[in-house]
Design an enzyme around this catalytic site. Structure first.
Site, mmCIF file in Angstrom:
data_model
loop_
_atom_site.group_PDB
_atom_site.id
_atom_site.type_symbol
_atom_site.label_atom_id
_atom_site.label_comp_id
_atom_site.label_asym_id
_atom_site.label_seq_id
_atom_site.Cartn_x
_atom_site.Cartn_y
_atom_site.Cartn_z
ATOM 1 N N THR A 108 0.739 -0.672 -0.424
ATOM 2 C CA THR A 108 -0.335 -0.126 -0.481
ATOM 3 C C THR A 108 0.789 1.334 -0.205
ATOM 4 O OG1 THR A 108 -1.771 -1.000 1.927
ATOM 5 C CG2 THR A 108 -1.690 1.007 1.536
ATOM 6 N N GLY A 109 0.361 2.093 -0.536
ATOM 7 C CA GLY A 109 0.893 3.513 -0.415
ATOM 8 C C GLY A 109 1.250 3.879 -2.017
ATOM 9 N N ARG A 120 2.582 4.612 7.965
ATOM 10 C CA ARG A 120 2.192 6.372 7.315
ATOM 11 C C ARG A 120 0.411 6.316 6.573
ATOM 12 N NH1 ARG A 120 8.397 8.525 7.999
ATOM 13 N NH2 ARG A 120 8.364 8.299 9.776
ATOM 14 N N GLY A 121 0.623 5.673 5.981
ATOM 15 C CA GLY A 121 -0.219 5.227 5.075
ATOM 16 C C GLY A 121 -1.714 4.273 5.745
ATOM 17 N N GLU A 157 -0.518 -5.256 6.165
ATOM 18 C CA GLU A 157 0.298 -5.199 5.472
ATOM 19 C C GLU A 157 1.217 -6.045 6.608
ATOM 20 O OE1 GLU A 157 0.818 -0.804 4.005
ATOM 21 O OE2 GLU A 157 1.797 -1.401 5.911
ATOM 22 N N LYS A 159 14.034 7.706 2.185
ATOM 23 C CA LYS A 159 13.737 6.524 3.820
ATOM 24 C C LYS A 159 14.587 6.414 4.332
ATOM 25 C CE LYS A 159 9.176 7.399 1.709
ATOM 26 N NZ LYS A 159 8.108 6.411 1.455
#
Ligand SMILES: O=C(CO)[C@H](O)[C@H](O)COP(=O)(O)O
Length: 290
Positions: free
Chosen positions: A64-65, A136-137, A143, A161
């Site tokens: 995700t993201g 953070r998403g 996940e 990152k």
């Protein structure tokens, strides 16, 4: 001008928005003019490199993201082109589920496929030992469930990152909690790390200002650390011992490799036993293939 990357062409117009613009130096041979890569281009390069590890017949964890989104797009593209077949995706969030459905990627879940061959996902922080901050998403729980069930977990990031230690970006380390008495949980979480200069806040939706609710109906407390968290396993155990806490965003020892796209090229860090194998490729190498 497009960078001569083997598998995709970087868009010619870049929208700066909040993205960092990075100048890639021209190749020595063959001559090639300098090209500006946005942060999103770097995310895409890392994602495409990771998807090279997806083989027909695999069960694949779909992250995700904004970085993972490129990987999902690429998997769908290869399926449509017939270059991949019989892929089963397991989505780490409702957003990724919807993206995968819209692209026609066959989906399943951990109940039907308890072992995942390969998961590909972004991260918010990556430390030198390949420990991560994620979430953070907002999708840290699914996940972690999917990525801890994966034989291989490839993390895809742009170089912004990378941190020296977890918490080092000074940005949020998310913790998913049940909504009941969230303020009590917030205080207990912050209290665990009083000596680390820890602050915490309940996550709100930036646009509506309403409390952010995860795909699992829970809330998120974002923790911020002024000082080094110290032993990550100790911190993890302490957090998970608190009643009302569901999961935290430290992914300790889960990543099997990390693909970092940066201004000078791509670095692939892979765990081999207790060692870390590091391969670096300049954009010139990428032009000529690996
Ligand atoms: O953990 C995540 C979502 O829960 C994301 O992987 C992480 O936030 C990185 O996102 P992005 O690729 O947009 O920078």
């Amino acid at each position: 001008m497009a960078v001569a990357y083997p598998h995709f062409v970087v868009s010619e117009t870049h929208t700066p928005v909040e993205q960092t613009k990075l100048m890639v130096p021209p190749a020595a041979s063959p001559p090639c003019p300098a090209v500006t890569l946005t942060q999103d281009d770097l995310k895409k390069i890392a994602a495409y490199k990771a998807v090279e590890h997806v083989k027909s017949g695999m069960v694949v964890g779909l992250g995700t993201g904004s970085t993972a989104k490129h990987a999902v797009d690429r998997i769908a593209q290869l399926l449509q082109q017939g270059k991949l077949k019989d892929i089963v995706g397991i989505a780490t969030s409702m957003k990724t589920y919807e993206q995968a459905v819209s692209l026609g990627i066959p989906l399943s879940d951990l109940d039907s496929h308890p072992t995942v061959d390969l998961a590909i996902d972004g991260a918010d922080e990556v430390d030198p030992g390949l420990n991560l901050v994620k979430g953070r998403g907002g999708s840290l729980l699914r996940e972690k469930m999917i990525e801890s069930a994966s034989k291989k977990f490839i993390v895809i990031v742009d170089e912004s990152k990378l941190v020296n230690h977890i918490g080092g970006s000074k940005l949020a380390m998310p913790v998913e909690i049940i909504p009941f008495c969230w303020n009590h949980s917030l205080k207990r979480l912050v209290g665990l790390f009083a000596d680390k200069g820890c602050l915490g806040e309940l996550r709100k939706c930036s646009e509506s200002g309403k409390i952010y609710v995860t795909d699992n109906g829970n809330y998120i407390i974002d923790l911020y650390f002024e000082n080094d968290i110290g032993d990550l396993n100790e911190a993890s155990d302490a957090i998970l011992r608190l009643p009302g806490i569901v999961e935290h965003g430290m992914f300790i020892g889960l990543a099997t490799s990390v693909i970092v796209a940066g201004v000078n090229g791509v670095t692939v860090k892979t765990k081999v036993g207790s060692e870390l194998e590091v391969d670096s490729f300049s954009y010139n190498d990428l032009r000529n293939g690996f």
